[in-house]
Design a protein around this motif. Structure first.
Motif, short mmCIF file in Angstrom:
data_model
loop_
_atom_site.label_atom_id
_atom_site.label_comp_id
_atom_site.label_asym_id
_atom_site.label_seq_id
_atom_site.Cartn_x
_atom_site.Cartn_y
_atom_site.Cartn_z
N SER A 1 0.82 -1.21 0.00
CA SER A 1 0.00 0.00 0.00
C SER A 1 0.86 1.27 0.00
O SER A 1 0.34 2.36 -0.25
CB SER A 1 -0.93 0.00 1.22
N PHE A 2 2.15 1.15 0.28
CA PHE A 2 3.05 2.30 0.28
C PHE A 2 3.46 2.69 -1.14
O PHE A 2 3.51 3.87 -1.50
CB PHE A 2 4.29 1.96 1.11
N LEU A 3 3.71 1.70 -1.99
CA LEU A 3 4.20 1.95 -3.34
C LEU A 3 3.27 2.85 -4.16
O LEU A 3 3.74 3.78 -4.81
CB LEU A 3 4.43 0.61 -4.06
N PRO A 4 1.94 2.64 -4.15
CA PRO A 4 1.06 3.51 -4.96
C PRO A 4 1.02 4.96 -4.48
O PRO A 4 0.46 5.81 -5.18
CB PRO A 4 -0.32 2.85 -4.80
N GLN A 5 1.60 5.27 -3.31
CA GLN A 5 1.61 6.66 -2.84
C GLN A 5 2.58 7.52 -3.62
O GLN A 5 2.45 8.75 -3.64
CB GLN A 5 1.95 6.71 -1.34
N PHE A 6 3.59 6.91 -4.28
CA PHE A 6 4.54 7.73 -5.04
C PHE A 6 4.83 7.16 -6.43
O PHE A 6 5.74 7.63 -7.12
CB PHE A 6 5.86 7.92 -4.26
N VAL A 7 4.03 6.16 -6.85
CA VAL A 7 4.13 5.64 -8.22
C VAL A 7 2.73 5.66 -8.83
O VAL A 7 1.78 5.13 -8.24
CB VAL A 7 4.70 4.20 -8.24
N ALA A 8 2.58 6.26 -10.01
CA ALA A 8 1.28 6.34 -10.68
C ALA A 8 0.80 4.94 -11.05
O ALA A 8 1.59 4.04 -11.35
CB ALA A 8 1.38 7.20 -11.93
N ARG A 9 -0.52 4.76 -11.05
CA ARG A 9 -1.10 3.44 -11.31
C ARG A 9 -0.66 2.83 -12.64
O ARG A 9 -0.38 1.63 -12.69
CB ARG A 9 -2.63 3.50 -11.23
N PRO A 10 -0.58 3.60 -13.73
CA PRO A 10 -0.13 2.98 -14.99
C PRO A 10 1.29 2.42 -14.93
O PRO A 10 1.66 1.60 -15.77
CB PRO A 10 -0.22 4.14 -16.00
N LEU A 11 2.09 2.85 -13.95
CA LEU A 11 3.47 2.39 -13.83
C LEU A 11 3.66 1.32 -12.76
O LEU A 11 4.78 0.87 -12.52
CB LEU A 11 4.39 3.57 -13.51
N LEU A 12 2.57 0.90 -12.10
CA LEU A 12 2.71 -0.04 -10.99
C LEU A 12 3.27 -1.39 -11.43
O LEU A 12 4.11 -1.98 -10.74
CB LEU A 12 1.36 -0.23 -10.29
N THR A 13 2.81 -1.91 -12.57
CA THR A 13 3.33 -3.19 -13.04
C THR A 13 4.82 -3.09 -13.33
O THR A 13 5.61 -3.98 -12.97
CB THR A 13 2.59 -3.66 -14.30
N HIS A 14 5.25 -1.99 -13.96
CA HIS A 14 6.68 -1.78 -14.23
C HIS A 14 7.46 -1.64 -12.92
O HIS A 14 8.56 -2.17 -12.79
CB HIS A 14 6.88 -0.54 -15.09
N ALA A 15 6.90 -0.91 -11.95
CA ALA A 15 7.58 -0.74 -10.66
C ALA A 15 7.74 -2.08 -9.94
O ALA A 15 8.81 -2.38 -9.40
CB ALA A 15 6.79 0.23 -9.79
N ASN A 16 6.68 -2.89 -9.95
CA ASN A 16 6.77 -4.21 -9.32
C ASN A 16 7.75 -5.11 -10.04
O ASN A 16 8.43 -5.93 -9.41
CB ASN A 16 5.38 -4.86 -9.27
N ASN B 1 -6.91 -3.41 -19.49
CA ASN B 1 -8.36 -3.23 -19.64
C ASN B 1 -9.08 -3.09 -18.30
O ASN B 1 -10.12 -2.44 -18.22
CB ASN B 1 -8.96 -4.43 -20.39
N ASP B 2 -8.54 -3.69 -17.25
CA ASP B 2 -9.27 -3.80 -15.99
C ASP B 2 -8.85 -2.75 -14.94
O ASP B 2 -9.55 -2.59 -13.94
CB ASP B 2 -9.07 -5.19 -15.37
N GLN B 3 -7.73 -2.05 -15.13
CA GLN B 3 -7.24 -1.16 -14.09
C GLN B 3 -8.15 0.05 -13.92
O GLN B 3 -8.82 0.50 -14.85
CB GLN B 3 -5.82 -0.69 -14.40
N LEU B 4 -8.16 0.59 -12.68
CA LEU B 4 -8.91 1.80 -12.40
C LEU B 4 -8.19 3.00 -13.01
O LEU B 4 -6.96 3.06 -13.02
CB LEU B 4 -9.02 2.02 -10.89
N THR B 5 -8.94 3.97 -13.48
CA THR B 5 -8.34 5.25 -13.85
C THR B 5 -8.05 6.03 -12.58
O THR B 5 -8.55 5.68 -11.49
CB THR B 5 -9.27 6.06 -14.75
N GLU B 6 -7.24 7.08 -12.70
CA GLU B 6 -6.95 7.89 -11.51
C GLU B 6 -8.25 8.49 -10.94
O GLU B 6 -8.42 8.60 -9.72
CB GLU B 6 -5.97 9.01 -11.88
N GLU B 7 -9.18 8.90 -11.82
CA GLU B 7 -10.44 9.49 -11.36
C GLU B 7 -11.28 8.46 -10.62
O GLU B 7 -11.84 8.71 -9.57
CB GLU B 7 -11.22 10.06 -12.54
N GLU B 8 -11.35 7.24 -11.17
CA GLU B 8 -12.11 6.16 -10.50
C GLU B 8 -11.49 5.82 -9.16
O GLU B 8 -12.21 5.56 -8.19
CB GLU B 8 -12.13 4.92 -11.40
N ALA B 9 -10.17 5.82 -9.09
CA ALA B 9 -9.50 5.50 -7.82
C ALA B 9 -9.85 6.54 -6.77
O ALA B 9 -10.08 6.21 -5.60
CB ALA B 9 -8.00 5.45 -8.03
N LEU B 10 -9.89 7.81 -7.16
CA LEU B 10 -10.23 8.86 -6.21
C LEU B 10 -11.67 8.77 -5.74
O LEU B 10 -11.98 8.94 -4.56
CB LEU B 10 -9.97 10.24 -6.85
#
Length: 439
Positions: free
Chosen positions: A124-139, A428-437
């Motif tokens: 839950s810490f990683l998404p605080q400073f990595v944008a959702r579209p980059l989470l798979t690359h970050a992991n 296809n399944d990921q939330l957009t930033e607006e949906e996440a908010l």
């Protein structure tokens, strides 16, 4: 922003890498401590493993809620310094001659409790400073460094244990946790991010919401059940493999470290090709194929004692140094290492996709609870599988126990194959930033 320009991620990545080295050094040292220094059995190994993961079963559903009440960085730092102290205590007791299997079991329960809190905070810490579209690359980057640590850390640990004994190798593991905690102290920007406070109901309601999300989601649900079964097989494997190497093949601490390094090498290759294959085939299809490969790899490892037996019975422990091994033992070592390479190649492909998919489709306020719920149940399966694996290996043989683990992992793959997860795709399944908010 590219990941390499994200200073918070780079520091977090470095801290995770240091911690990963400590994890693999600790794993090898602890295994040799139990099976060789303390002359324990595979069942003893299973019980210690169960104690290490029991906190996930006992406290796991509460961990995500507890973590949400503190800054994730604070939880991570506390977990690292606490685990460093426990490993230092194991070293001291070992040097003084006061260490026993029950004492190791108790201390590893405390170690596991701190690891539980850190794991819940980590995802839950990683998404605080990595944008959702980059989470798979970050992991993927995090897992790549983990695999490098597995490759080199296991080999270093094996040689270190052979040279200076297991307790002093545990001291090195302790130092890596202190270094990781110190690096996390420098993440001042991320420290300013306050945790999402859960004021939406009672403790029971919050736990229920996390459970409904994990098991009610059309794709996360099948993935969760499949992964629970996989962890039973993994726990059997994790308990039995060291006993097979140290007691059946008698390869010594260095041999164990080198075989585990084969796992790391496979995982390095897997993580580098993971994102590309996931883009070609989709998240669901790629993960299913990876999980079908794993039972095959375990079956290969289970054949290694039969190959070693061609050279005659191993009545004495083999030398800690490979130059003294007979040809049949070298062949068995190559087969076991090759099986490890194949198994962790598939794990390297699967891991970033699974982690990135879970984080991408889950709202931020539920990520800690999602992570804690899944991890508690998964590690709870280790509490079940580790003693079963140790008992099965003691009653029958290590090879039979590994084949049983392969059967459980095959079942895990079939659960995914015949579920909606086969169509899962992070794009296809990921939330957009607006949906996440909003959520």
């Amino acid at each position: 922003m590219k990941l390499r320009r994200n200073s918070a991620f780079v520091r977090f990545w470095l801290a995770s890498t240091v911690s990963d080295f400590g994890t693999y050094i600790t794993t090898v040292a602890l295994t040799v401590l139990i099976l060789v220094s303390l002359k324990g059995t595979a069942l003893d190994q299973g019980l210690v493993n169960a104690a290490r993961w029991a906190p996930y079963l006992i406290f796991g559903l509460l961990a995500g809620i507890w973590v949400d009440r503190f800054r994730r960085r604070t939880v991570l730092i506390t977990g690292d310094f606490g685990r460093g102290l426990i490993l230092a205590m194991l070293c001291l007791l070992g040097v003084l001659g006061f260490l026993s299997v029950p004492a190791v079991t108790v201390l590893m329960f405390g170690f596991g409790t701190l690891a539980l809190m850190s794991d819940a905070a980590h995802q839950s810490f990683l998404p605080q400073f990595v944008a959702r579209p980059l989470l798979t690359h970050a992991n993927a980057r995090l897992q790549q460094s983990d695999t490098v640590a597995q490759t080199t850390g296991s080999a270093v640990a094996g040689g270190l244990v052979a040279l200076v004994t297991a307790p002093f190798a545990l001291l090195l593991g302790s130092i890596t946790h202190f270094l990781c905690g110190s690096l996390l102290l420098s993440l001042k920007h991320a420290a300013a991010n306050k945790p999402p406070l859960n004021r939406d109901g009672s403790l029971r309601r919050q736990i229920g919401e996390g459970l409904r999300w994990v098991y009610g989601h059309p794709r996360l649900g099948p993935l969760s059940w499949s992964t629970h079964a996989w962890f039973i097989g993994s726990a059997i494997m994790g308990t039995v493999l060291p006993a097979l190497v140290l007691n059946d093949l008698r390869l010594g601490a260095l041999g164990l470290g080198l075989i585990l390094s084969g796992a790391g090498a496979g995982s390095v290759v897997g993580t580098f090709i993971s994102i590309r294959i996931g883009e070609w085939w989709g998240t669901g299809k790629t993960m299913i194929i990876a999980r079908l490969v794993q039972p095959v790899a375990l079956s290969v490892i289970a054949l290694s004692p039969l190959i070693a037996a061609v050279g005659g019975p191993l009545n004495e422990r083999a030398s800690d140094f490979p130059a003294a091994w007979p040809a049949a033992l070298w062949a068995a070592f190559a087969v076991a290492t090759g099986g490890q390479f194949l198994f962790w190649l598939s794990m390297g492909v699967e891991g970033p996709l699974e982690m990135g998919y879970q984080q991408a489709v889950t709202p931020d306020r539920l990520i800690a609870r999602m992570s804690a719920t899944k991890r508690s149940m998964n590690r709870g399966m280790i509490v079940v599988g580790a003693p079963i694996g140790g008992a099965l290996a003691t009653i029958t043989s290590s090879s039979v126990a590994l084949w049983a683990a392969a059967g459980v992992m095959l079942l895990s793959a079939l659960v995914l194959m015949f579920s909606k997860f086969r169509t899962a795709n992070v794009d296809n399944d990921q939330l957009t930033e607006e949906e996440a908010l909003v959520q």
